[in-house]
Design a protein around this motif. Structure first.
Motif, PDB file in Angstrom:
ATOM      1  N   ARG A   3       0.837  -1.199   0.000  1.00 34.15           N
ATOM      2  CA  ARG A   3       0.000   0.000   0.000  1.00 34.15           C
ATOM      3  C   ARG A   3       0.874   1.252   0.000  1.00 34.15           C
ATOM      4  O   ARG A   3       0.607   2.211  -0.733  1.00 34.15           O
ATOM      5  CB  ARG A   3      -0.927  -0.004   1.221  1.00 34.15           C
ATOM      6  CG  ARG A   3      -1.905   1.160   1.263  1.00 34.15           C
ATOM      7  CD  ARG A   3      -2.867   1.079   2.450  1.00 34.15           C
ATOM      8  NE  ARG A   3      -2.293   0.631   3.711  1.00 34.15           N
ATOM      9  CZ  ARG A   3      -1.571   1.398   4.532  1.00 34.15           C
ATOM     10  NH1 ARG A   3      -1.319   2.640   4.230  1.00 34.15           N
ATOM     11  NH2 ARG A   3      -1.100   0.914   5.656  1.00 34.15           N
ATOM     12  N   LEU A   4       1.940   1.241   0.797  1.00 35.57           N
ATOM     13  CA  LEU A   4       2.835   2.401   0.849  1.00 35.57           C
ATOM     14  C   LEU A   4       3.477   2.662  -0.515  1.00 35.57           C
ATOM     15  O   LEU A   4       3.528   3.794  -0.983  1.00 35.57           O
ATOM     16  CB  LEU A   4       3.917   2.188   1.909  1.00 35.57           C
ATOM     17  CG  LEU A   4       3.468   2.223   3.356  1.00 35.57           C
ATOM     18  CD1 LEU A   4       4.615   1.776   4.258  1.00 35.57           C
ATOM     19  CD2 LEU A   4       2.986   3.602   3.727  1.00 35.57           C
ATOM     20  N   VAL A   5       3.939   1.597  -1.140  1.00 36.37           N
ATOM     21  CA  VAL A   5       4.577   1.746  -2.452  1.00 36.37           C
ATOM     22  C   VAL A   5       3.556   2.198  -3.487  1.00 36.37           C
ATOM     23  O   VAL A   5       3.826   3.075  -4.308  1.00 36.37           O
ATOM     24  CB  VAL A   5       5.267   0.427  -2.884  1.00 36.37           C
ATOM     25  CG1 VAL A   5       5.757   0.509  -4.317  1.00 36.37           C
ATOM     26  CG2 VAL A   5       6.414   0.105  -1.933  1.00 36.37           C
ATOM     27  N   ASP A   6       2.372   1.596  -3.459  1.00 35.58           N
ATOM     28  CA  ASP A   6       1.332   1.976  -4.418  1.00 35.58           C
ATOM     29  C   ASP A   6       0.934   3.438  -4.290  1.00 35.58           C
ATOM     30  O   ASP A   6       0.541   4.065  -5.280  1.00 35.58           O
ATOM     31  CB  ASP A   6       0.091   1.096  -4.244  1.00 35.58           C
ATOM     32  CG  ASP A   6       0.330  -0.339  -4.681  1.00 35.58           C
ATOM     33  OD1 ASP A   6       1.306  -0.574  -5.436  1.00 35.58           O
ATOM     34  OD2 ASP A   6      -0.444  -1.219  -4.257  1.00 35.58           O
ATOM     35  N   LEU A  13       9.427   6.924  -7.087  1.00 35.42           N
ATOM     36  CA  LEU A  13       9.661   5.491  -7.208  1.00 35.42           C
ATOM     37  C   LEU A  13      11.137   5.124  -7.377  1.00 35.42           C
ATOM     38  O   LEU A  13      11.602   4.165  -6.745  1.00 35.42           O
ATOM     39  CB  LEU A  13       8.815   4.898  -8.333  1.00 35.42           C
ATOM     40  CG  LEU A  13       7.306   4.881  -8.047  1.00 35.42           C
ATOM     41  CD1 LEU A  13       6.557   4.324  -9.256  1.00 35.42           C
ATOM     42  CD2 LEU A  13       6.993   4.084  -6.801  1.00 35.42           C
ATOM     43  N   PRO A  14      11.919   5.846  -8.198  1.00 30.51           N
ATOM     44  CA  PRO A  14      13.341   5.487  -8.300  1.00 30.51           C
ATOM     45  C   PRO A  14      14.089   5.587  -6.965  1.00 30.51           C
ATOM     46  O   PRO A  14      14.912   4.734  -6.640  1.00 30.51           O
ATOM     47  CB  PRO A  14      13.899   6.483  -9.325  1.00 30.51           C
ATOM     48  CG  PRO A  14      12.712   6.905 -10.129  1.00 30.51           C
ATOM     49  CD  PRO A  14      11.564   6.892  -9.160  1.00 30.51           C
ATOM     50  N   VAL A  19      16.370   2.842  -2.046  1.00 34.63           N
ATOM     51  CA  VAL A  19      16.333   2.652  -0.591  1.00 34.63           C
ATOM     52  C   VAL A  19      16.060   1.187  -0.258  1.00 34.63           C
ATOM     53  O   VAL A  19      16.732   0.589   0.592  1.00 34.63           O
ATOM     54  CB  VAL A  19      15.279   3.573   0.059  1.00 34.63           C
ATOM     55  CG1 VAL A  19      15.043   3.193   1.513  1.00 34.63           C
ATOM     56  CG2 VAL A  19      15.705   5.027  -0.050  1.00 34.63           C
ATOM     57  N   LEU A  20      15.089   0.586  -0.942  1.00 33.92           N
ATOM     58  CA  LEU A  20      14.769  -0.819  -0.683  1.00 33.92           C
ATOM     59  C   LEU A  20      15.919  -1.735  -1.077  1.00 33.92           C
ATOM     60  O   LEU A  20      16.205  -2.718  -0.374  1.00 33.92           O
ATOM     61  CB  LEU A  20      13.488  -1.209  -1.416  1.00 33.92           C
ATOM     62  CG  LEU A  20      12.209  -0.573  -0.863  1.00 33.92           C
ATOM     63  CD1 LEU A  20      11.026  -0.884  -1.768  1.00 33.92           C
ATOM     64  CD2 LEU A  20      11.948  -1.044   0.557  1.00 33.92           C
ATOM     65  N   THR A  26      22.078  -4.482   2.871  1.00 33.90           N
ATOM     66  CA  THR A  26      22.662  -4.383   4.209  1.00 33.90           C
ATOM     67  C   THR A  26      22.079  -5.394   5.176  1.00 33.90           C
ATOM     68  O   THR A  26      22.512  -5.472   6.308  1.00 33.90           O
ATOM     69  CB  THR A  26      22.505  -2.955   4.778  1.00 33.90           C
ATOM     70  OG1 THR A  26      21.114  -2.621   4.807  1.00 33.90           O
ATOM     71  CG2 THR A  26      23.280  -1.962   3.964  1.00 33.90           C
ATOM     72  N   SER A  27      21.110  -6.211   4.732  1.00 36.24           N
ATOM     73  CA  SER A  27      20.604  -7.256   5.619  1.00 36.24           C
ATOM     74  C   SER A  27      21.561  -8.442   5.673  1.00 36.24           C
ATOM     75  O   SER A  27      21.503  -9.242   6.589  1.00 36.24           O
ATOM     76  CB  SER A  27      19.216  -7.723   5.163  1.00 36.24           C
ATOM     77  OG  SER A  27      19.298  -8.355   3.902  1.00 36.24           O
TER      78      SER A  27
END
Length: 77
Positions: A3-6, A13-14, A19-20, A26-27
């Motif tokens: 929902r946040l992305v939509d 978006l870029p 960020v994602l 980094t995980s």
């Protein structure tokens, strides 16, 4: 998350994708350690091997043996 992305404006978006991707990278603890490691964490001792300063000077002066020459000398080329 969807929902946040939509609901993001198209122009954001870029940035959101970068960020994602960074969060995903980094995980991984090994990758995170590599990405955050200091550029060089060892003290540069010119006398440690008895010739680092001389080797650097010769390299700057264009002296030395090329990679191709070394391969030929070792029979690898």
């Amino acid at each position: 998350m969807h929902r946040l992305v939509d609901n993001l404006p198209e122009q954001d978006l870029p940035v959101a994708a970068r960020v994602l991707e960074a969060l995903g990278a980094t995980s991984d603890p090994v990758l995170r350690a590599l990405l955050t490691a200091p550029k060089d964490d060892e003290h540069d001792e010119d006398d440690a091997d008895g010739g680092l300063s001389e080797a650097r000077r010769e390299a700057q002066e264009g002296k030395g043996i090329s990679h191709e020459d070394v391969k030929r000398e070792l029979g690898l080329a």
